[in-house]
Design an enzyme around this catalytic site. Structure first.
Site, PDB file in Angstrom:
ATOM      1  N   LYS A   1     -85.735  79.729 -35.206  1.00  0.00           N
ATOM      2  CA  LYS A   1     -84.770  79.002 -34.598  1.00  0.00           C
ATOM      3  C   LYS A   1     -83.892  79.628 -33.548  1.00  0.00           C
ATOM      4  O   LYS A   1     -83.888  81.600 -34.150  1.00  0.00           O
ATOM      5  CB  LYS A   1     -84.192  79.380 -36.474  1.00  0.00           C
TER       6      LYS A   1
ATOM      7  N   SER B   1     -78.285  73.911 -41.125  1.00  0.00           N
ATOM      8  CA  SER B   1     -78.147  74.528 -40.126  1.00  0.00           C
ATOM      9  C   SER B   1     -79.454  74.253 -38.990  1.00  0.00           C
ATOM     10  O   SER B   1     -79.011  74.050 -37.936  1.00  0.00           O
ATOM     11  CB  SER B   1     -77.286  75.362 -39.080  1.00  0.00           C
TER      12      SER B   1
ATOM     13  N   SER C   1     -78.268  76.101 -44.862  1.00  0.00           N
ATOM     14  CA  SER C   1     -79.105  75.746 -44.272  1.00  0.00           C
ATOM     15  C   SER C   1     -80.388  75.760 -43.778  1.00  0.00           C
ATOM     16  O   SER C   1     -81.139  75.175 -43.092  1.00  0.00           O
ATOM     17  CB  SER C   1     -78.662  76.426 -42.964  1.00  0.00           C
TER      18      SER C   1
HETATM   19  N1  GLN Z   1     -73.392  73.965 -44.315  1.00  0.00           N
HETATM   20  C1  GLN Z   1     -72.619  75.279 -44.101  1.00  0.00           C
HETATM   21  C2  GLN Z   1     -71.948  75.959 -43.511  1.00  0.00           C
HETATM   22  O1  GLN Z   1     -71.367  75.201 -42.898  1.00  0.00           O
HETATM   23  C3  GLN Z   1     -74.002  76.415 -44.260  1.00  0.00           C
HETATM   24  C4  GLN Z   1     -74.492  76.915 -43.330  1.00  0.00           C
HETATM   25  C5  GLN Z   1     -75.375  77.682 -43.045  1.00  0.00           C
HETATM   26  O2  GLN Z   1     -76.168  77.789 -44.611  1.00  0.00           O
HETATM   27  N2  GLN Z   1     -75.970  78.333 -41.981  1.00  0.00           N
HETATM   28  O3  GLN Z   1     -71.216  76.745 -43.691  1.00  0.00           O
END
Ligand code: GLN
Length: 492
Positions: free
Chosen positions: A79, A159, A183
Site C-alpha cells: 500500500k 481506503s 480500511s
Molecule cells: N473509511 C474510514 C475513513 O474514511 C476509514 C479509513 C481507514 O481505515 N483508513 O476514515
C-alpha cells in the site's frame, strides 16, 4: 503449467520449496498480469518490475543455498502509505509530489527480511481517508467484481482499495494494508478477500504515513485466512522506534488457524442489527452462527450498548488527529510546493492545491473540534464515548472468546454512487470503527455472494492480543463457507 498467479501464498511457498517453479518465474507471471490488468483496474500507482526481478533472483539464490526465509520469494503489493526506500511514496496525495523516502518502514523491512518480493505500490484513498478509493489523487481503483454481467464500475472499497483489488485480481500473492476505521476489512469484504487488522500496537507504525495515530494499524489483505496469518507473522512484532508498539511475544498465528472451536464461546451483538441492513447480510450472519455452532462453539447473545455512538465518535477523533498529523505538510520539507507572496501565502497555496476535498474536509472538522470552546463538547466527549465502547467490549469478553458480526452493511457499491454524500460514505464504516476505537483485532472473511454475485463478508473480533482466537474462528468459518467464487477476468 497452470497460471501461477492463481495460487495462494501458502501454495506458492510450497511450490517453490518443492522446486516446481522459482521466485523469478512467479514474479514474472505477476509482472505480466499487472501489465495486462492495471490500465483497467488502476490498482498499482507505481510498479517496480526491476526491483522485483532483482529481489526474486536474490531470493532464488538464498533458497538454493538453504537459507529460505518464511516468505521466501513471495511477490507482494505494498500500500502506498508505507515508506519504501528509493521508491516513490505519496499516500496518493498531490501534496507529497514525488517524495521518495530514504528509509524503509518497519513493516516492509520485516517482509523483505523474510524473503518477500515487492511488485509495486498500491492505490488508496488520499491519506487513507475514504471508503471507496475515490479520493485518491491517482483516480479510483475499479473492483474486479461486477454485478452479474453488467459493466457498471464498482468500488473495491477503501481506503486499501488497491490492496484488495490486487489480491482479488491475482496481481500479487498478498498485500500490505492499513486500517484506521475499517480500511482493511471493508475492502476485503467488497472483494472476496481476507483482511485482518491486528491489535493496536501489534505492527509498528514507523514509516507508515500517519492518518490518526491512536487508531492506525497495519495488517495484511490475503487470499485465505492462513495466508493472512503468514503475512501478519512477518509484519508484526515489537519495534522500539514506535512508542505505541507492544513488547508482546508473537504467537504462532498459522498454528492458531487449525485450533478447534470446542470449548469456545462466540458472542453475537444485538446492536449490530441495524435498520435498513439488507436481508442477505442478516441471513449470512445467522448462517455464520450456525457454522460456528457446527464447529463446536457455544453461542451467546451479547450487548455492546454504545455501538450507535461509535461512528460519530470516530468521525471526531480521527479528523482531530488527522488535522494535527497533516500540519507537517506545508511545502517546506516534503513533496510539492506552491509559491505564494510570502511564507504564510506559500503554506496556504501549497495546502489548498496539495490536499483534495475530503482531506480538507477532515482538516477543517478536526481543527474545529479541537478549537477552544468546542474541545470539551466534541473532542473530550468523543474520548469519553471511546472509553465506554472499549468497556462494553471488555465486559462482553468476560463471557465470550470472540465476537461474530457482519463486516459491512452492504456489498460493493458503484463508483460515484456515494461520492457526493460524505455522510452516506461514512455510514459504510458502521461495523468496523468499533474495533479501532477499542484497539481490538478484527478479521473480515468472504462467506457468500449476494443475489448480484458480489462477495459478502463476515467479521470476527477478538480480545486485545488474542489474534489466535480470531484466526481459529475465522478459519473454521472459512472452511464451512467454502467460498470459491472468483471474479471473471474481464480485464485480462
Ligand atoms: N473509511 C474510514 C475513513 O474514511 C476509514 C479509513 C481507514 O481505515 N483508513 O476514515
Amino acid at each position: 503449467m497452470t497460471d501461477l498467479t492463481n495460487l495462494t501464498l501458502a501454495q506458492a511457498l510450497d511450490g517453490m520449496e518443492k522446486k516446481q517453479f522459482s521466485s523469478a518465474e512467479l514474479t514474472n507471471a505477476f509482472i505480466g498480469a499487472i501489465d495486462a490488468a492495471n490500465p483497467k483496474l488502476n490498482a498499482y500507482v507505481v510498479t517496480t518490475p526491476e526491483k522485483a526481478r532483482a529481489q526474486a533472483k536474490a531470493s532464488d539464490e538464498r533458497r538454493a543455498a538453504g537459507k529460505a526465509g518464511p516468505l521466501e520469494g513471495a511477490p507482494l503489493g505494498i500500500k502506498d502509505l508505507f515508506c519504501t526506500e528509493g521508491v516513490r511514496t505519496t499516500a496518493c496525495s498531490n501534496i507529497l509530489g514525488e517524495f521518495t523516502p530514504t528509509y524503509e518502514s518497519t513493516v516492509t523491512s520485516q517482509l523483505f527480511r523474510d524473503g518477500a518480493v515487492m511488485l509495486g505500490k498500491l492505490n488508496l484513498d488520499e491519506f487513507a481517508m475514504g471508503s471507496s478509493n475515490e479520493t485518491s489523487a491517482f483516480g479510483p481503483v475499479v473492483n474486479p467484481w461486477r454485478r452479474g454481467n453488467e459493466d457498471v464500475k464498482l468500488t473495491p472499497g477503501g481506503s486499501s482499495g488497491g490492496s484488495a483489488a490486487a489480491v482479488a485480481a491475482d496481481l500479487c500473492l498478498g498485500a500490505t494494508a492499513t486500517d484506521t476505521g475499517g480500511s482493511i476489512r471493508q475492502p476485503a469484504a467488497f472483494t472476496g478477500t481476507v483482511g485482518i487488522k491486528p491489535t493496536y500496537g501489534r505492527c509498528s507504525r514507523w514509516g507508515v504515513v500517519a492518518f490518526a495515530s491512536s487508531l492506525d494499524q497495519a495488517g495484511p489483505i490475503a487470499k485465505s485466512v492462513e495466508d493472512s496469518a503468514l503475512l501478519l507473522q512477518s509484519m508484526a512484532g515489537h519495534d522500539p522506534k514506535d512508542s505505541t508498539s507492544l513488547p508482546a511475544p508473537l504467537p504462532d498465528f498459522r498454528a492458531a488457524c487449525s485450533r478447534s472451536l470446542k470449548g469456545m464461546t462466540i458472542g453475537v451483538p444485538d446492536e449490530y442489527r441495524i435498520d435498513g441492513m439488507p436481508e442477505e447480510i442478516e441471513k449470512l450472519w445467522a448462517q455464520g452462527v450456525e457454522w460456528a455452532k457446527d464447529a463446536g462453539a457455544k453461542i451467546k447473545p451479547i450487548s455492546l450498548k454504545h455501538t450507535k455512538y461509535a461512528l460519530p465518535a470516530y468521525y471526531i477523533v480521527a479528523p482531530a488527529e488527522a488535522s494535527s498529523n497533516l500540519a507537517r505538510y506545508d511545502g517546506m520539507r516534503y513533496g510539492a510546493r506552491q509559491s505564494g507572496k510570502d511564507l504564510v501565502g506559500t503554506y496556504e497555496a501549497t495546502r489548498a492545491k496539495g490536499f483534495g476535498a475530503e482531506v480538507q474536509r477532515r482538516i477543517l472538522i478536526g481543527t474545529y473540534v479541537l478549537s477552544a470552546g468546542y474541545y470539551d463538547a466534541y473532542y473530550l466527549r468523543a474520548q469519553k464515548v471511546r472509553q465506554r465502547i472499549a468497556q462494553d467490549f471488555r465486559d462482553a469478553f468476560e463471557d465470550v472468546d470472540a465476537i461474530l458480526a457482519p463486516a459491512t452493511p452492504s456489498s460493493a457499491f458503484a463508483l460515484g454512487e456515494k461520492s457526493g454524500d460524505p455522510i452516506a460514505m461514512y455510514l459504510n464504516d458502521i461495523f468496523t470503527v468499533t474495533a479501532n476505537l477499542a484497539g481490538l483485532p478484527a478479521l473480515a472473511l468472504p462467506a457468500a455472494t449476494d443475489s448480484q454475485g458480489l462477495p459478502l463478508g463476515l467479521q470476527v473480533i477478538g480480545k486485545a492480543l488474542d489474534e489466535e482466537s480470531v484466526f481459529a474462528v475465522s478459519a473454521a468459518l472459512e472452511k464451512a463457507a467454502d467460498f470459491r467464487a472468483k471474479p471473471a477476468k474481464w480485464w485480462a
